[in-house]
Each structure stands twice: as C-alpha cells, then as structure tokens.
Design a protein around this motif. Structure first.
Motif, mmCIF file in Angstrom:
data_model
loop_
_atom_site.group_PDB
_atom_site.id
_atom_site.type_symbol
_atom_site.label_atom_id
_atom_site.label_comp_id
_atom_site.label_asym_id
_atom_site.label_seq_id
_atom_site.Cartn_x
_atom_site.Cartn_y
_atom_site.Cartn_z
ATOM 1 N N LEU A 44 1.024 -1.215 -0.021
ATOM 2 C CA LEU A 44 -0.069 -0.005 -0.174
ATOM 3 C C LEU A 44 0.850 1.144 0.043
ATOM 4 C CD1 LEU A 44 -2.595 -0.895 2.447
ATOM 5 C CD2 LEU A 44 -3.062 -0.786 0.144
ATOM 6 N N PRO A 45 0.559 2.094 -0.789
ATOM 7 C CA PRO A 45 1.297 3.405 -0.852
ATOM 8 C C PRO A 45 1.013 4.129 0.320
ATOM 9 C CG PRO A 45 -0.520 3.604 -2.621
ATOM 10 C CD PRO A 45 -0.444 2.224 -1.893
ATOM 11 N N MET A 46 2.161 5.030 0.899
ATOM 12 C CA MET A 46 2.088 5.786 1.961
ATOM 13 C C MET A 46 1.126 7.177 1.521
ATOM 14 S SD MET A 46 3.718 3.979 4.260
ATOM 15 C CE MET A 46 3.788 5.100 5.587
ATOM 16 N N ILE A 47 0.631 7.766 2.497
ATOM 17 C CA ILE A 47 0.043 9.053 1.934
ATOM 18 C C ILE A 47 0.341 9.971 3.131
ATOM 19 C CG2 ILE A 47 -2.398 10.287 1.615
ATOM 20 C CD1 ILE A 47 -3.481 7.724 0.727
ATOM 21 N N SER A 48 0.940 11.183 2.414
ATOM 22 C CA SER A 48 1.185 12.358 3.369
ATOM 23 C C SER A 48 1.289 13.658 2.466
ATOM 24 C CB SER A 48 2.763 12.250 3.901
ATOM 25 O OG SER A 48 3.032 13.343 4.612
ATOM 26 N N HIS A 49 0.653 14.570 3.089
ATOM 27 C CA HIS A 49 0.239 16.024 2.428
ATOM 28 C C HIS A 49 -0.725 15.666 1.112
ATOM 29 C CE1 HIS A 49 3.165 17.872 5.021
ATOM 30 N NE2 HIS A 49 3.946 17.047 4.653
ATOM 31 N N ASP A 50 -1.530 14.690 1.163
ATOM 32 C CA ASP A 50 -2.597 14.397 0.144
ATOM 33 C C ASP A 50 -1.818 13.781 -1.098
ATOM 34 O OD1 ASP A 50 -4.537 15.523 1.525
ATOM 35 O OD2 ASP A 50 -3.987 17.570 0.890
ATOM 36 N N ILE A 51 -0.505 13.111 -0.935
ATOM 37 C CA ILE A 51 0.251 12.637 -2.005
ATOM 38 C C ILE A 51 0.502 11.045 -1.552
ATOM 39 C CG2 ILE A 51 2.312 12.640 -3.046
ATOM 40 C CD1 ILE A 51 2.345 15.941 -3.015
ATOM 41 N N LYS A 52 0.096 10.126 -2.486
ATOM 42 C CA LYS A 52 0.475 8.907 -2.317
ATOM 43 C C LYS A 52 2.169 8.783 -2.850
ATOM 44 C CE LYS A 52 -3.950 6.607 -3.495
ATOM 45 N NZ LYS A 52 -4.734 5.814 -4.542
ATOM 46 N N MET A 53 2.819 8.092 -2.085
ATOM 47 C CA MET A 53 4.273 7.930 -2.401
ATOM 48 C C MET A 53 4.676 6.488 -2.018
ATOM 49 S SD MET A 53 5.581 10.270 0.502
ATOM 50 C CE MET A 53 4.094 10.602 1.461
ATOM 51 N N MET A 54 5.839 5.972 -2.603
ATOM 52 C CA MET A 54 6.366 4.808 -2.299
ATOM 53 C C MET A 54 7.745 5.242 -2.378
ATOM 54 S SD MET A 54 6.582 1.959 -0.943
ATOM 55 C CE MET A 54 4.637 2.176 -0.512
ATOM 56 N N SER A 55 8.865 4.712 -1.415
ATOM 57 C CA SER A 55 10.102 4.765 -1.801
ATOM 58 C C SER A 55 10.836 3.723 -1.158
ATOM 59 C CB SER A 55 10.525 6.069 -0.873
ATOM 60 O OG SER A 55 11.864 5.907 -0.529
ATOM 61 N N ILE A 56 12.030 3.191 -1.573
ATOM 62 C CA ILE A 56 12.820 2.364 -0.979
ATOM 63 C C ILE A 56 13.204 2.548 0.413
ATOM 64 C CG2 ILE A 56 15.205 1.444 -1.084
ATOM 65 C CD1 ILE A 56 13.527 -0.047 -2.934
ATOM 66 N N GLY A 57 13.284 3.886 0.629
ATOM 67 C CA GLY A 57 13.573 4.427 2.247
ATOM 68 C C GLY A 57 12.625 3.997 3.345
ATOM 69 N N PHE A 58 11.189 3.573 2.670
ATOM 70 C CA PHE A 58 10.321 3.064 3.635
ATOM 71 C C PHE A 58 10.670 1.516 4.196
ATOM 72 C CE2 PHE A 58 7.209 6.005 1.463
ATOM 73 C CZ PHE A 58 7.160 6.894 2.564
ATOM 74 N N LEU A 59 11.412 0.742 3.170
ATOM 75 C CA LEU A 59 11.672 -0.455 3.454
ATOM 76 C C LEU A 59 12.844 -0.864 4.052
ATOM 77 C CD1 LEU A 59 10.505 -1.268 -0.197
ATOM 78 C CD2 LEU A 59 8.972 -1.216 1.980
ATOM 79 N N ILE A 60 13.841 0.064 4.116
ATOM 80 C CA ILE A 60 15.106 -0.268 4.938
ATOM 81 C C ILE A 60 15.386 0.704 6.067
ATOM 82 C CG2 ILE A 60 16.434 -1.531 3.109
ATOM 83 C CD1 ILE A 60 17.115 1.292 2.067
ATOM 84 N N PRO A 61 16.185 0.293 7.240
ATOM 85 C CA PRO A 61 16.356 1.354 8.225
ATOM 86 C C PRO A 61 17.264 2.312 7.704
ATOM 87 C CG PRO A 61 16.797 -0.960 8.727
ATOM 88 C CD PRO A 61 16.737 -0.978 7.260
ATOM 89 N N GLU A 62 17.145 3.503 8.453
ATOM 90 C CA GLU A 62 18.048 4.705 8.049
ATOM 91 C C GLU A 62 19.494 4.706 8.046
ATOM 92 O OE1 GLU A 62 17.118 8.605 9.569
ATOM 93 O OE2 GLU A 62 15.218 9.010 8.857
ATOM 94 N N ASP A 63 19.890 3.823 9.012
ATOM 95 C CA ASP A 63 21.103 3.965 9.126
ATOM 96 C C ASP A 63 21.944 2.847 8.281
ATOM 97 O OD1 ASP A 63 20.312 2.161 10.623
ATOM 98 O OD2 ASP A 63 21.425 2.641 12.425
ATOM 99 N N GLN A 64 21.310 2.010 7.837
ATOM 100 C CA GLN A 64 21.738 0.895 6.921
ATOM 101 C C GLN A 64 22.165 1.173 5.578
ATOM 102 O OE1 GLN A 64 19.374 -2.639 7.637
ATOM 103 N NE2 GLN A 64 19.727 -3.314 5.681
#
Lengths: 207, 207
Positions: free
Chosen positions: B25-45
C-alpha cells in the motif's frame, strides 16, 4: 566519475588520452595525473550503463591506466552506494573512504549509509567533509548557513569518525571549476583555497 | 529514490507501508501517495545495489504498489544515467522526462547527457528545470547567482526543449524538507512556493 564525468571540464583538459600497447596514458593537468570516463566519450553523448558495464569501466580505470609512481590515488565516486562502489572496494585495497556531505538532515541520511557501506566491507573511514557549509554574501559580507549548520560535524561525532572540515558554497569555486582551473591554483591565497588546504593537510596527517 | 532515499524524511513519514496480499500500500502524506525504498530499509543501513537488484527494486515500486487512481505518477530518479533509468524507460510508457540541473557548465554536461538518454529511447523531454538558480541574502536582500546564471535556459534553447523555470537556493526550502513539510504546504504564499507552482503549472499545460 562514471555517470556524469566532470573532471575533464574542471581540470581544463579537452584532449583524448594516449594509448601504449594495451594501456591508457593518464592525462596531466595542474601537475595531477588523472583519468575519467569523460575523456573517452563525447560530451553530448548519453552514457547509460547497466551494472556489469560499470564494473568493467571501473576495472579498466584501475587496471589499464599506466599510473606510474603516485603520492595518492583519489577515486571520485558517484553519490549513493551502487555498482561502482562495490567494484572499487572489491578490486583494490583502499586506504580509506572520505564522505562528502551537505549539512542538511536529508543529505546526512545518505552520508550515514555511505559510512555503513565502507564499514561493511572493512574499509576505514578517514573522515567526513561538509560541503556547501555556509555562504558569505558578496554584497554585505554576512554569513548565511543555507542548508542549516553543523550537520557534518554532528554526524562525525555520532559515528565516531574524524571531521575533516567545511567548504563554503561559493561563486568563485564554481567559476574556477567551469573554467578548468581549480580555485587552489587560480586564487592560491583566497579563503576558499585555505578551506581546501586545511582539509588536505588534515587528511595527510591521518594517512 | 533507490540509492539515497530522502522522500520519507522530506514528506514527514516514519511508518512502514502496509501490505495486502502480494501488494504494497502506498503511504499518504500531504495528500500525496508515495512509495520509496526508504520506507523499506532502516535509516542507518547501507543499501549497496548491484545493477540487477536495482532493476528488481524499480520493477517492484512500479508493479507491486497498489497505486489506484492517480492524476500523475512522478518518478524521482538518481543523478546520471544508469540501471534505474534503463529499467524505468523499458518498463513503463513514460509521458516524458523532466531534467533538473544546476546552472553551472559542469552540471549542464550531465543535463545534456540526460536529454540524450531520453531521446535515445524515444521518451519526449517535457522540459528543463534550473535548481539553485540564485540566492537572495536574508541580511541585505541582494541577489547572488552562486553557480553562474542562465545555464538551464541556455541548455534548453540549445537542445530545443521547453524551459520550465528556476528554483532559488533557499534556507526555507531546505528546512521545510528536513522537517517533513514541503515549502508549498508550509508557506503557501511565499516566493519560493510561487517558483514551484509556476513550474507545476507550466508542466500541466504541456501535458
């Protein structure tokens, strides 16, 4: 530089490198030997590389160039952590990696990932350089920290690696690069040159 | 974003996306649907991708996300022309490509290569955007063109593609991104927002 090679422009070199047998002769400008994918392809041509081609190109730059005796070999890498990085870390025994970042949080995420990549393959991190740290207005001489401030130093403290220094965002540095004469050569006594020299001296002490 | 995903930070999203069956499922923020590899991996990895993994990841973002009805699907690409670009142009029928460049000669070389890449695969160029065009000093209100001036417009004329507009280099834009609220939402009447809106309106007219 593989994807967007800018070293030829920034070093003021337009020629194509010579070849001796199976080997490529490095170009020399401002007393520095250099080699770039940019020397081998026309400026307006697209270079779209699949991973294995990147691997091949990096290997060629490392192995097929007649470097001769060098003080240091600097390898300029594209942003991120992809094929070029993997190939380099797997092909040569690196003395260390230097992370260049801008100060804002969004950029620091990438810097942290870069540090993690080098650590994963047991390459020591020599330090972090903060680029575009601040801007001195040529009209009023006031300083503005456009991309917030101190992010590079903070990241280096968090990660326990040396902080090598700050480079200001500066029209003179940009212009010098576009004209093919690095600022350290064009304006050897300028504050911009001092910023670069301080970082180079710091790196030399670490090595 | 594959190599250095910053969309989650810039859009203020920290959660992980939901999954329905085999679909994300896409994420929704500021009325925009989005998807990013950043959602799937920890920030410091570290995410070190060989080409085929990039190919895989891009395909997944395109095919396995339940986008639903959309007005526009924007695909943010890394700099240069590599595996991600090839995979995208080969996997979907793109309406067109937008080139974002900074004004200096060194950056314009890359912009020209980007244009050449899209043309090679018969994707129309919708236009060129010049980022970091100028800086308005918050102390004296004077304008400085840090990275020289007019390079984006010049390149668009040379290449015969539309010039979509200029974005100033600005502390407020950077801060808004770091804080997870885009400037157009945070300061809807600011000159910075107007710069973004003018470009969006121009693009809408072309489409």
């Amino acid at each position: 530089d593989i994807y967007g090679p800018s070293i030829p422009t920034m070093m003021g070199v337009n020629d194509q490198p010579g070849v001796v047998g199976q080997k490529i002769l490095p170009m020399i400008s401002h007393d520095i030997k250099m080699m770039s994918i940019g020397f081998l392809i026309p400026e307006d041509q697209s270079v779209t590389w699949r991973g294995p081609m990147v691997h091949q190109a990096v290997q060629q730059l490392l192995r097929d160039v007649l470097w001769g005796e060098l003080d240091y070999l600097l390898i300029d890498m594209p942003p991120g952590t992809g094929d070029a990085h993997l190939t380099v870390t797997q092909s040569v025994a690196l003395t260390g990696g230097v992370i260049v970042t801008t100060p804002q949080d969004v950029a620091l995420i990438d810097a942290r990932r870069g540090v993690a990549m080098f650590q994963q393959v047991n390459v020591p991190i020599l330090g972090i350089i903060e680029n575009m740290s601040y801007f001195i207005c040529p009209h009023c001489s006031e300083r503005t920290e456009i991309f917030t401030t101190g992010g590079g130093k903070r990241a280096s403290q968090d990660l326990g690696v040396p902080f090598l220094g700050e480079i200001p965002i500066d029209p003179a540095v940009c212009l010098a690069g576009d004209q093919g004469t690095p600022i350290v050569r064009k304006e050897p006594d300028s504050p911009q040159t001092q910023a670069f020299r301080a970082i180079a001296d710091g790196l030399k002490q670490i090595l």
